[in-house]
Scaffold this motif. Structure first.
Motif, PDB file in Angstrom:
ATOM      1  N   ARG A  89       0.842  -1.242  -0.099  1.00 33.48           N
ATOM      2  CA  ARG A  89       0.131  -0.216  -0.129  1.00 33.48           C
ATOM      3  C   ARG A  89       0.867   1.112  -0.005  1.00 33.48           C
ATOM      4  NH1 ARG A  89      -5.245  -0.444   0.949  1.00 33.48           N
ATOM      5  NH2 ARG A  89      -5.309   1.439   2.317  1.00 33.48           N
ATOM      6  N   GLY A  90       2.202   0.953   0.104  1.00 34.17           N
ATOM      7  CA  GLY A  90       3.022   2.251   0.151  1.00 34.17           C
ATOM      8  C   GLY A  90       2.887   3.086   1.580  1.00 34.17           C
ATOM      9  N   HIS A  91       3.425   4.154   1.668  1.00 33.12           N
ATOM     10  CA  HIS A  91       3.191   5.027   2.951  1.00 33.12           C
ATOM     11  C   HIS A  91       1.857   5.258   3.490  1.00 33.12           C
ATOM     12  CE1 HIS A  91       3.557   8.401   5.605  1.00 33.12           C
ATOM     13  NE2 HIS A  91       4.870   8.238   5.601  1.00 33.12           N
ATOM     14  N   PRO A  92       1.808   4.817   4.634  1.00 36.67           N
ATOM     15  CA  PRO A  92       0.472   4.833   5.434  1.00 36.67           C
ATOM     16  C   PRO A  92      -0.533   6.151   5.101  1.00 36.67           C
ATOM     17  CG  PRO A  92       2.073   4.082   6.846  1.00 36.67           C
ATOM     18  CD  PRO A  92       2.887   4.697   5.683  1.00 36.67           C
ATOM     19  N   ARG A  93       0.238   7.348   5.195  1.00 36.54           N
ATOM     20  CA  ARG A  93      -0.705   8.533   5.129  1.00 36.54           C
ATOM     21  C   ARG A  93      -1.948   8.296   5.617  1.00 36.54           C
ATOM     22  NH1 ARG A  93       0.844   7.248  -0.202  1.00 36.54           N
ATOM     23  NH2 ARG A  93      -1.196   6.532  -0.828  1.00 36.54           N
ATOM     24  N   LEU A  94      -1.969   8.036   7.163  1.00 37.28           N
ATOM     25  CA  LEU A  94      -3.336   7.786   7.651  1.00 37.28           C
ATOM     26  C   LEU A  94      -4.252   8.887   7.726  1.00 37.28           C
ATOM     27  CD1 LEU A  94      -1.826   6.108  11.320  1.00 37.28           C
ATOM     28  CD2 LEU A  94      -2.921   5.017   8.839  1.00 37.28           C
ATOM     29  N   ARG A  95      -3.960  10.200   7.764  1.00 35.64           N
ATOM     30  CA  ARG A  95      -4.891  11.236   8.053  1.00 35.64           C
ATOM     31  C   ARG A  95      -5.633  11.294   6.372  1.00 35.64           C
ATOM     32  NH1 ARG A  95      -6.323  14.651  11.503  1.00 35.64           N
ATOM     33  NH2 ARG A  95      -6.709  16.321   9.932  1.00 35.64           N
ATOM     34  N   MET A  96      -4.729  11.394   5.343  1.00 41.38           N
ATOM     35  CA  MET A  96      -5.237  11.231   4.071  1.00 41.38           C
ATOM     36  C   MET A  96      -6.125  10.186   3.733  1.00 41.38           C
ATOM     37  SD  MET A  96      -3.581  10.707   0.384  1.00 41.38           S
ATOM     38  CE  MET A  96      -3.757   9.038   0.428  1.00 41.38           C
ATOM     39  N   ARG A  97      -5.887   8.887   4.031  1.00 42.69           N
ATOM     40  CA  ARG A  97      -6.734   7.751   4.103  1.00 42.69           C
ATOM     41  C   ARG A  97      -8.041   8.024   4.741  1.00 42.69           C
ATOM     42  NH1 ARG A  97      -3.888   3.867   1.304  1.00 42.69           N
ATOM     43  NH2 ARG A  97      -1.510   3.778   1.455  1.00 42.69           N
ATOM     44  N   HIS A  98      -8.100   8.660   5.997  1.00 39.81           N
ATOM     45  CA  HIS A  98      -9.141   8.551   6.770  1.00 39.81           C
ATOM     46  C   HIS A  98     -10.261  10.167   6.271  1.00 39.81           C
ATOM     47  CE1 HIS A  98      -7.230   5.852   9.115  1.00 39.81           C
ATOM     48  NE2 HIS A  98      -8.303   5.227   9.453  1.00 39.81           N
ATOM     49  N   ILE A  99      -9.658  10.923   5.507  1.00 39.66           N
ATOM     50  CA  ILE A  99     -10.390  12.052   5.019  1.00 39.66           C
ATOM     51  C   ILE A  99     -11.733  11.838   4.550  1.00 39.66           C
ATOM     52  CG2 ILE A  99     -10.470  14.019   3.469  1.00 39.66           C
ATOM     53  CD1 ILE A  99      -8.759  14.754   5.942  1.00 39.66           C
ATOM     54  N   PRO A 100     -12.180  10.734   3.709  1.00 44.17           N
ATOM     55  CA  PRO A 100     -13.436  10.399   3.200  1.00 44.17           C
ATOM     56  C   PRO A 100     -14.341  10.212   4.362  1.00 44.17           C
ATOM     57  CG  PRO A 100     -11.727   9.128   2.031  1.00 44.17           C
ATOM     58  CD  PRO A 100     -10.898   9.755   3.370  1.00 44.17           C
TER      59      PRO A 100
END
Length: 150
Positions: A89-100
């Protein structure tokens, strides 16, 4: 003429320094039991999410297994286990992934409620339990992206 330096030995603070022992140098993932521990954490957590009226709608898949797998891979990698999450999945980018998803303070509290149940189910020694719980609290707080439903 230069005299070669002697090889440096790891410095010990005192004779039989406990901090140089394997128990202090193992990573967290291995120290708490590896895959089986994290799989139990995820199973217990998602048992709660599955019936939670506030959180369940945030998981659009009918079956929670894909979400469980992603979270398991993430936590294992974060704590020093397999790097499967990053490979897939690459970098977790947690905040970005939870924006929706509308993550309110109430949703954070529900998430932490189910995670507390899961962490307690592991029956970890206090140091490991505290370390894991501290991370979960900070991570949950950082995911809040919407105001309360008032």
């Amino acid at each position: 003429m230069t005299i070669p330096a002697e090889p440096q030995q790891p410095r010990q603070l005192m004779q039989n320094d406990p901090f140089s022992q394997p128990g202090y140098t193992d990573n967290f993932y291995d120290s708490v039991g590896g895959h089986n521990t994290f799989a139990k954490l995820i199973d217990v957590f998602y048992d709660g999410v599955a019936t939670d009226p506030l959180l369940r709608p945030m998981y659009p898949e009918e079956d929670l297994e894909p979400a469980k797998r992603r979270f398991l891979m993430f936590l294992e990698q974060y704590w020093g286990g397999p790097t499967t999450y990053g490979e897939e999945r690459g970098h977790p980018r947690l905040r970005m992934r939870h924006i929706p998803f509308r993550v309110t303070p109430e949703a954070k509290d529900r998430w932490l409620f189910h995670m507390r149940t899961a962490v307690d189910a592991l029956e970890l020694p206090p140091l490991y339990e505290g370390t894991l719980w501290d991370y979960m609290e900070r991570a949950a707080l950082s995911m809040v992206n919407s105001p309360s439903e008032a």
